[in-house]
Design a protein around this motif. Structure first.
Motif, PDB file in Angstrom:
ATOM      1  N   SER A  99      39.293  21.575  37.149  1.00 10.86           N
ATOM      2  CA  SER A  99      38.802  21.772  35.985  1.00 10.86           C
ATOM      3  C   SER A  99      39.458  21.306  34.808  1.00 10.86           C
ATOM      4  CB  SER A  99      38.416  23.132  35.537  1.00 10.86           C
ATOM      5  OG  SER A  99      39.524  23.904  35.465  1.00 10.86           O
ATOM      6  N   GLY A 100      40.949  20.651  35.139  1.00 13.81           N
ATOM      7  CA  GLY A 100      41.859  20.381  34.043  1.00 13.81           C
ATOM      8  C   GLY A 100      42.335  21.460  33.487  1.00 13.81           C
ATOM      9  N   GLU A 101      42.609  22.736  34.100  1.00 14.27           N
ATOM     10  CA  GLU A 101      43.139  23.864  33.600  1.00 14.27           C
ATOM     11  C   GLU A 101      42.059  24.457  32.494  1.00 14.27           C
ATOM     12  OE1 GLU A 101      47.433  23.467  32.776  1.00 14.27           O
ATOM     13  OE2 GLU A 101      47.909  23.166  34.912  1.00 14.27           O
ATOM     14  N   ARG A 102      40.887  24.611  32.613  1.00 13.77           N
ATOM     15  CA  ARG A 102      40.075  25.000  31.811  1.00 13.77           C
ATOM     16  C   ARG A 102      39.445  26.615  32.261  1.00 13.77           C
ATOM     17  NH1 ARG A 102      35.019  21.888  31.633  1.00 13.77           N
ATOM     18  NH2 ARG A 102      35.804  20.553  33.311  1.00 13.77           N
ATOM     19  N   LEU A 103      40.080  27.005  33.434  1.00  6.79           N
ATOM     20  CA  LEU A 103      39.567  28.200  34.084  1.00  6.79           C
ATOM     21  C   LEU A 103      39.891  29.761  33.227  1.00  6.79           C
ATOM     22  CD1 LEU A 103      38.258  30.079  36.255  1.00  6.79           C
ATOM     23  CD2 LEU A 103      40.421  29.511  37.652  1.00  6.79           C
ATOM     24  N   LEU A 104      39.031  30.510  32.969  1.00 15.60           N
ATOM     25  CA  LEU A 104      39.283  31.869  32.659  1.00 15.60           C
ATOM     26  C   LEU A 104      38.735  32.849  33.710  1.00 15.60           C
ATOM     27  CD1 LEU A 104      37.468  31.453  29.126  1.00 15.60           C
ATOM     28  CD2 LEU A 104      39.989  31.147  29.513  1.00 15.60           C
ATOM     29  N   LEU A 105      39.806  33.625  34.230  1.00 19.86           N
ATOM     30  CA  LEU A 105      39.886  34.491  35.228  1.00 19.86           C
ATOM     31  C   LEU A 105      39.519  35.796  35.206  1.00 19.86           C
ATOM     32  CD1 LEU A 105      39.700  34.397  38.616  1.00 19.86           C
ATOM     33  CD2 LEU A 105      42.370  34.557  38.559  1.00 19.86           C
ATOM     34  N   GLY A 106      38.223  36.236  35.073  1.00 17.42           N
ATOM     35  CA  GLY A 106      38.020  37.595  34.894  1.00 17.42           C
ATOM     36  C   GLY A 106      37.984  38.313  36.177  1.00 17.42           C
ATOM     37  N   ILE A 107      38.602  39.312  36.435  1.00 18.14           N
ATOM     38  CA  ILE A 107      38.470  39.981  37.688  1.00 18.14           C
ATOM     39  C   ILE A 107      38.214  41.446  37.482  1.00 18.14           C
ATOM     40  CG2 ILE A 107      40.369  38.629  38.483  1.00 18.14           C
ATOM     41  CD1 ILE A 107      41.097  42.187  37.559  1.00 18.14           C
ATOM     42  N   GLY A 108      37.912  42.118  38.660  1.00 15.29           N
ATOM     43  CA  GLY A 108      37.755  43.874  38.514  1.00 15.29           C
ATOM     44  C   GLY A 108      37.843  44.097  40.068  1.00 15.29           C
ATOM     45  N   PRO A 109      37.625  45.566  40.250  1.00 11.32           N
ATOM     46  CA  PRO A 109      37.679  46.084  41.455  1.00 11.32           C
ATOM     47  C   PRO A 109      36.416  46.440  42.071  1.00 11.32           C
ATOM     48  CG  PRO A 109      37.991  47.804  39.808  1.00 11.32           C
ATOM     49  CD  PRO A 109      37.943  46.440  39.111  1.00 11.32           C
ATOM     50  N   GLY A 110      35.272  46.048  41.390  1.00 12.15           N
ATOM     51  CA  GLY A 110      33.872  46.134  41.860  1.00 12.15           C
ATOM     52  C   GLY A 110      33.501  47.535  41.717  1.00 12.15           C
ATOM     53  N   TRP A 111      32.190  48.030  42.069  1.00 14.94           N
ATOM     54  CA  TRP A 111      31.391  49.072  42.109  1.00 14.94           C
ATOM     55  C   TRP A 111      30.496  49.520  42.895  1.00 14.94           C
ATOM     56  CZ3 TRP A 111      26.300  49.251  41.384  1.00 14.94           C
ATOM     57  CH2 TRP A 111      25.653  47.934  40.766  1.00 14.94           C
ATOM     58  N   MET A 112      29.698  48.546  43.609  1.00 14.19           N
ATOM     59  CA  MET A 112      28.610  48.600  44.405  1.00 14.19           C
ATOM     60  C   MET A 112      29.053  49.179  45.855  1.00 14.19           C
ATOM     61  SD  MET A 112      25.451  46.056  45.391  1.00 14.19           S
ATOM     62  CE  MET A 112      24.774  45.995  43.581  1.00 14.19           C
ATOM     63  N   GLU A 113      28.597  50.281  46.133  1.00 12.30           N
ATOM     64  CA  GLU A 113      28.895  50.794  47.331  1.00 12.30           C
ATOM     65  C   GLU A 113      28.535  50.103  48.627  1.00 12.30           C
ATOM     66  OE1 GLU A 113      30.863  53.852  49.378  1.00 12.30           O
ATOM     67  OE2 GLU A 113      30.275  54.343  47.235  1.00 12.30           O
ATOM     68  N   ALA A 114      27.160  49.704  48.579  1.00 14.68           N
ATOM     69  CA  ALA A 114      26.825  48.935  49.523  1.00 14.68           C
ATOM     70  C   ALA A 114      27.686  47.867  50.015  1.00 14.68           C
ATOM     71  CB  ALA A 114      25.309  48.520  49.387  1.00 14.68           C
ATOM     72  N   GLU A 115      28.003  47.068  48.963  1.00 14.20           N
ATOM     73  CA  GLU A 115      28.686  45.857  49.243  1.00 14.20           C
ATOM     74  C   GLU A 115      30.087  46.369  50.144  1.00 14.20           C
ATOM     75  OE1 GLU A 115      27.902  42.398  46.539  1.00 14.20           O
ATOM     76  OE2 GLU A 115      28.541  43.783  45.215  1.00 14.20           O
ATOM     77  N   TYR A 116      30.560  47.369  49.548  1.00 12.84           N
ATOM     78  CA  TYR A 116      31.985  47.803  50.550  1.00 12.84           C
ATOM     79  C   TYR A 116      31.660  48.233  51.690  1.00 12.84           C
ATOM     80  CZ  TYR A 116      35.128  47.453  46.309  1.00 12.84           C
ATOM     81  OH  TYR A 116      35.974  47.062  45.421  1.00 12.84           O
ATOM     82  N   LYS A 117      30.479  48.751  52.091  1.00 10.10           N
ATOM     83  CA  LYS A 117      30.131  49.125  53.258  1.00 10.10           C
ATOM     84  C   LYS A 117      29.877  48.069  54.095  1.00 10.10           C
ATOM     85  CE  LYS A 117      26.680  51.959  55.783  1.00 10.10           C
ATOM     86  NZ  LYS A 117      25.435  52.955  55.863  1.00 10.10           N
ATOM     87  N   ILE A 118      29.318  47.107  53.597  1.00 11.17           N
ATOM     88  CA  ILE A 118      28.652  45.732  54.282  1.00 11.17           C
ATOM     89  C   ILE A 118      30.128  45.060  54.659  1.00 11.17           C
ATOM     90  CG2 ILE A 118      27.922  43.417  54.208  1.00 11.17           C
ATOM     91  CD1 ILE A 118      25.938  44.896  52.099  1.00 11.17           C
ATOM     92  N   LEU A 119      31.075  45.107  53.644  1.00  9.25           N
ATOM     93  CA  LEU A 119      32.358  44.317  53.958  1.00  9.25           C
ATOM     94  C   LEU A 119      33.440  45.000  54.908  1.00  9.25           C
ATOM     95  CD1 LEU A 119      32.615  42.947  50.412  1.00  9.25           C
ATOM     96  CD2 LEU A 119      32.481  41.269  52.279  1.00  9.25           C
ATOM     97  N   GLY A 120      33.170  46.367  55.039  1.00  3.46           N
ATOM     98  CA  GLY A 120      33.995  47.148  55.889  1.00  3.46           C
ATOM     99  C   GLY A 120      35.448  47.340  54.915  1.00  3.46           C
ATOM    100  N   VAL A 121      35.384  47.461  53.617  1.00  2.43           N
ATOM    101  CA  VAL A 121      36.589  47.869  52.774  1.00  2.43           C
ATOM    102  C   VAL A 121      36.326  49.071  52.192  1.00  2.43           C
ATOM    103  CG1 VAL A 121      37.639  47.048  50.645  1.00  2.43           C
ATOM    104  CG2 VAL A 121      36.868  45.281  52.223  1.00  2.43           C
ATOM    105  N   GLU A 122      37.423  49.894  52.206  1.00  2.00           N
ATOM    106  CA  GLU A 122      37.282  51.244  51.551  1.00  2.00           C
ATOM    107  C   GLU A 122      37.391  51.226  50.227  1.00  2.00           C
ATOM    108  OE1 GLU A 122      37.274  54.468  52.961  1.00  2.00           O
ATOM    109  OE2 GLU A 122      37.392  53.737  54.858  1.00  2.00           O
TER     110      GLU A 122
END
Length: 272
Positions: A99-122
């Motif tokens: 991108s020619g260093e145009r990236l803005l990186l928003g991050i977070g820990p997430g919230w959806m219980e189902a996705e964590y269960k599906i991924l096998g992450v605590e």
């Protein structure tokens, strides 16, 4: 005040032609940034508005990079515990490079219980994982001679463009502390000054404690139907230190997105 919008990478609008047109229209309209959002495994009972159709945000950012030339591109927010650290860092670096260093990186820990269960992450480990991944990102982007060590094995982290600014999502004390310790800015949810104000004040307190300037504050939320109310709310949040606004757009076709752009252009003019 910088103004941007999400480009829907979910639902019926998540089609190549629509995303391409909307990204280029946003750039032509002189918006400051466009954003993708993140879900990876939506269960049927959580699929309202998307029908379970979600494009991977890093893939969409790469598409944005090719479709545009000047506008900044972001993700709000990439859920770090969902993905292994090194491939994620590699994907982020690749988008930043392309991108020619145009990236803005928003991050977070997430919230959806189902996705964590599906991924096998605590889910209860999501904060710890998020911090560990952010520390690993910094190690990769700041590595001496582009060499990083993982699992007792050295490797090249190349290409190694400038580390994108990291914006932490969330409305909790933990999120605010993560901004100060590991980020360049904060992405709160919503435009309500009564909710944003006290948290922004707390963020300033935390920054003052370590003698840092107030981090950037990027508002994310849908505009009120009344344009004057939208201007008033954002202007009040700007008094708390808000620097940017991302419209959380809902549309199903290019014509609907064009109407959103007209509102955003008018908003930017009134806030300039």
């Amino acid at each position: 005040m910088k103004i941007g919008t999400t480009i829907r990478n979910m639902g019926q609008a998540a089609k190549r032609e629509i995303i391409l047109s909307c990204a280029q229209m946003a750039e032509d309209a002189s918006l400051d940034h466009i954003w993708a959002v993140d879900h990876i495994a939506i269960p049927p009972n959580e699929s309202e508005g998307s029908e379970g159709i979600w494009l991977d945000p890093l893939a969409v950012l790469a598409f944005f990079a090719a479709a545009t030339t000047k506008i900044q591109i972001g993700v709000s927010v990439l859920v770090l515990p969902y993905r292994p650290p090194l491939p994620t860092a590699k994907g982020v670096a690749s988008v930043q490079e392309l991108s020619g260093e145009r990236l803005l990186l928003g991050i977070g820990p997430g919230w959806m219980e189902a996705e964590y269960k599906i991924l096998g992450v605590e889910k209860k480990q999501r904060g710890k994982i998020t911090d560990e991944v952010l520390d690993f990102f910094r190690e990769c982007f700041n590595s001496e001679n582009d060499i990083v060590c993982l699992n007792n094995q050295e490797f090249y982290f190349r290409p190694k463009p400038k580390c994108p600014p990291i914006y932490v999502g969330g409305m909790t004390e933990a999120a605010l502390k993560r901004v100060i310790a590991r980020g360049e800015g904060w992405i709160p949810i919503g435009l309500d000054p009564k909710k944003i104000g006290p948290l922004a004040s707390r963020l300033k307190e935390l920054a003052d404690e370590v003698q840092q300037p107030l981090p950037k504050i990027i508002l994310l939320g849908a505009l009120p139907e009344d344009d004057s109310r939208a201007v008033e709310d954002i202007a009040k949040c700007r008094e708390f230190g808000a620097t940017d606004y991302i419209q959380a757009s809902r549309y199903s076709n290019v014509a609907e997105f064009e109407r959103i752009l007209l509102r955003l252009k008018n908003l930017k003019r009134q806030l300039s």
